[in-house]
Design a protein around this motif. Sequence first.
Motif, PDB file in Angstrom:
ATOM      1  N   ASP A 104       0.848  -1.197   0.000  1.00 54.08           N
ATOM      2  CA  ASP A 104       0.000   0.000   0.000  1.00 54.08           C
ATOM      3  C   ASP A 104       0.885   1.249   0.000  1.00 54.08           C
ATOM      4  O   ASP A 104       1.426   1.618   1.034  1.00 54.08           O
ATOM      5  N   THR A 105       0.984   1.949  -1.127  1.00 54.11           N
ATOM      6  CA  THR A 105       0.521   1.711  -2.487  1.00 54.11           C
ATOM      7  C   THR A 105       1.691   1.938  -3.441  1.00 54.11           C
ATOM      8  O   THR A 105       1.975   1.118  -4.288  1.00 54.11           O
ATOM      9  N   LYS A 107      -5.773   2.866  -4.862  1.00 53.12           N
ATOM     10  CA  LYS A 107      -5.664   2.683  -3.414  1.00 53.12           C
ATOM     11  C   LYS A 107      -7.070   2.722  -2.843  1.00 53.12           C
ATOM     12  O   LYS A 107      -7.974   3.320  -3.449  1.00 53.12           O
TER      13      LYS A 107
END
Length: 855
Positions: free
Chosen positions: A84-85, A155
Motif C-alpha cells: 500500500d501503495t 488505493k
Amino acid sequence: MALRRTELKQFKWGEMNSHQWVDTTIPTNIHLDLLAAGRIPDPFVGMNEKDVQWVHDKDWIYSCEFPGTPQDGQYADLVFEGLDTYAVVKLNGIEILKSENMFIPYRVPIAHILKPMNHLEIQFMSAIRVGKEMEKKSGKMICWNGHSSRIYTRKAQYHYGWDWGPSLVTCGPWKPISLEQYNTRIARFDIHYELSKDFRTATIKFEVELAGDTKDRKVVVSIITPKGEEIGLITVHSNVLLLQITKISNPELWYPHTHGNQPLWPMTVTVTSTVDDTIQDTVTKRIGFRRIELIQTPIPKGSKFKFDEGNTFYFTCNEIPIFMGGSNWIPGDNFLPRMTPTRYESWIDLVVRGNQSMLRVWGGGIYEDDAFYEQCDKRGVLVWQDFLFACGQYSGASSLLDSVSNEAIANINRLKWHPSLAIMAGNNEDYQVASEALHHDMTSPEDTWLSSTFPARYIYEKLLPNLVKRYAPGLIYWPGSPWGGEDNNTDRTVGDIHVWNVSSGLLVPYQRYPDLVGRFVSEFGMLSCPHIETVKTFFGDSKDFHPQSQEMEFHCRATSQEKRVFTTISEQFRFSSFDLESFIYLTQLLQSEAMGWAFRGWRRAFEGRECGGALVWQTNDSWPVTSWAIIDHFQRPKPAYYTIARALTPLAIGIVRTRIDKPKWNDIHEALCNSKSDAGLKGVNNHSSPHVYPLRRSSFAVWIANATTKKRVCTIEVRYIDIATGKRVRYFKMEQVEAKPTGTTEVCVFECPEDSPTVLAARLVDEDGRLIAREMDWPQPLKHITFPHRGLQVIQTGEELMIRTEKPVKGLVFLNDGVQWSDNCLDVAPDDEQRVTAQGLTGDVKYRFYGQDDK
C-alpha cells in the motif's frame, strides 16, 4: 523437494532518510506502527485524527533480513500479497519491483540474487503527494468525498475520508510477504462447473498450470464430498491439465442460509515427482455447487404496487426466487491489518443472525480478505462485489487501464470460485457523477468514450465485462451501482437504484419508503448514533457530553448532519429531554422505524417481482462514528439491526394503514413518489406540510411474506388497541390462510375505526400453533401521541427476560453492553407476553422506551 513457504514477519521501519529504526511485525501499516511506538495518539479517540495528518506527507521505509540460499536447480520467489501503495522494493541493493496499485499481488523471481543472508527494503512514497502530482499534471477531475487526488491512485478510496469515515491515508505492507522456494509449484488451479438443468449432474472442468521444473511430474486431482468421501481421483502427466468429470450424480447443492445448507466440496490438486514420489506442491479449494441467475424480464401489466413497465431485477439460487434483504459492507477498519479472521467470523455471524441474505462489498473499499469470502461461503451469505471505483470521474489513461486490467484479473481469479460470489459490478455511483456533474451523453458511440468527459465508461462497459467473461465465464456482471434505464442511474423501473431522498436530498418522510420502490434498492439508509459506550470514545479527554458538542460533531461526517437529523426527528418524535442518552435513543429509534417501513414495504413488493431486494447502507463502520451503520464499529448492533432482522424472517407478517381520503400532500414528495425517477423535480412547489398524518378515514392491509419454497397455512390475529387505555377495541381472527411460497400474500383490507388513537397489533401463528411473527402499526407521526403510565414489566430470570405491558409500548430497547440479545427494539402489546434471551447478561437489565418520561 516440496514447496517451502516462509512468511517474512519481523521487520524494522523508519522515516525515509532517518537512521532511527523500530521493530514491527507485518502485515501492518505506518499508522499502526506509529501508534504502537507511542509517536501518535489513537486517531479514533476524540479529535486525535487532526493531530496525525502529518503522517501522510512523509515517505517511509520497511526492511528486514532473512536467510535463503537456494539449492541447485531450485527456484525462489518473493511473494507480495499487498503493498500500500506506491512502493519501490530492493533486494540486496537491487531494485526488483515497483508497485503503484494496492490491489495487485506480485511474485518476483529472486533465485539469481539470493544470498545466505539477504536484505529486503521497501520504500513507500506518500500517496497524497504522488496523487497531487498526478492531479496537477492531468488536471482536476470531479470527486465526491475525500481528497480530490484519490481518483488518480489505485488505493482504497475510503482512506482519503468519506461522509462516514476519517482521512487516514496510510501506507505499508498491508498483506503478508513470503519467500517461496521450490522445484515445482502450482501456478494456477481453476475449477469450472456446470449443473444440469435438473441439478442431477455436475460437470466439472479442471485447469492446472505448473511453474518451475515440469519434467517427470504427476498431477493428481481429488474430489471430496461434504461428508469426507473421496469420489474422484484423476492422474495426468502433463504441465497443463485440462479435463472434465462428467458424472457427479445428485450433488448436494449450496444455498444461502435463508434457504438451505452450505455443503462445501474440497478439491485438491497435488503435484508429485515421478522419480521419487515426493510431493512438490498442493492446493485445495472448497467449492459449492449452485446456480445463481439475475432475472430481468418485463413486468406484467397491472402492477399492484408501482409502475407496470420496465423489467424485473431479482436473483434466483438453484431456481428459487429470493428477495435479497441485506446490507452494504465497507472495510471493517481504517487500518486493515487489524481485520483478523476472528473479526470477520464474528461480523458474518451477526449478518446471519440478522437474517440477511446478501452483502454488497462497496466500491470505495477493498477486495476483501479471503477470510471474508470463506465465512460467506461457510455461512451462506451471497456477495455483490463492486470493482473499486467510487463517486468520481476516473481517467481513461492507458497507464490506468493497464493497472486496472492487472488488478481485475488478479482479483477475478482469486474470488471467482467462491460459491458466495453472486455478481460483480463496475463501480459505485460513477454514473451519477457522469449524469449530474458531467452531463455525459449516454447515447454517445463507444469509440468516443475514452475522449469524453466520462472516459471510465470504457472501463465499466468494455474492459471489465470482457475480463469477467474471459476469466470467470458465467459470473454475472453489472456495469455499476446504480445503473439501468435511459438515464442509467435513477430509473426505478430498470436495474438497481440508490434511494437517498429520505435521510437526505428532499427529506421525504420515511413512511413513504414503500412508495419509493425500485426494481432493486442497492443503497438507502438513515443516520443514527452508535451505542452509548461507543459514543464515549468520541470525547477523549473532553467532558462536554452533549449532543451538540464539538466532539459529537467531529464524529459525524455526513454533510449538514444536524439539519438532516434534527429535521427528521422533529417531524416524527417529541423531544422530551435533550441529554446525550435521550438524543442517542431518538436517533436510533428514527433509524429503526425508517428501516422497518422500507424493508416491510419493499419485501411486500416482491410478490410481483417489482422489488427484488433491498441492501441497507450500511452494515458496519470503519471507526467509531455516527453514521448509517446498523452495527457500530465495536460490533454493537443498533436497534435497526433487530427491526430489519424481524422484517426478513422466512415467514413474516406485515400490517399498514392506507389513506382513504387523499390529504393535501407536499407536492414535491408526491411528484417524487409517483414518478419513474427523482430527476427533474427542481422547482416543484414545496410549500405544503411534509408530514404523514393519517385521516380519520383509513383502511389497513395485512400481508404475509413467505421466503420458503413451501405453501404455509397460518392463522392471523389482528387487534385494535386503544393507546391511552390499553383496551381492545376490535378483534379479527383469520384461520387457514394460505401463504404462497417465495413471495407475499395479500390477506385482507379493512376500514379502521379511529374514534381514538389506536395501534394495530398483528400476530402470525403457524400450522403447529407456534407464534412466529408479530407486527404493530402506529398512528403517524408518533410525536402527536403521549405514553404515560404504560404498566410495563420486564421480569428477569437469569439470562431470560419476560416482557408484558398493560398499555401499548413503542421502541423498547435493552441497553446493557456486552450482551447478545435474541431480539431488541420491541413494540409490546397488552396480553401478548414476549420473551427475550440475553446471553452474557449480568446484573439488572437496563432499558428505555419511547415516551417513558411522559406525564
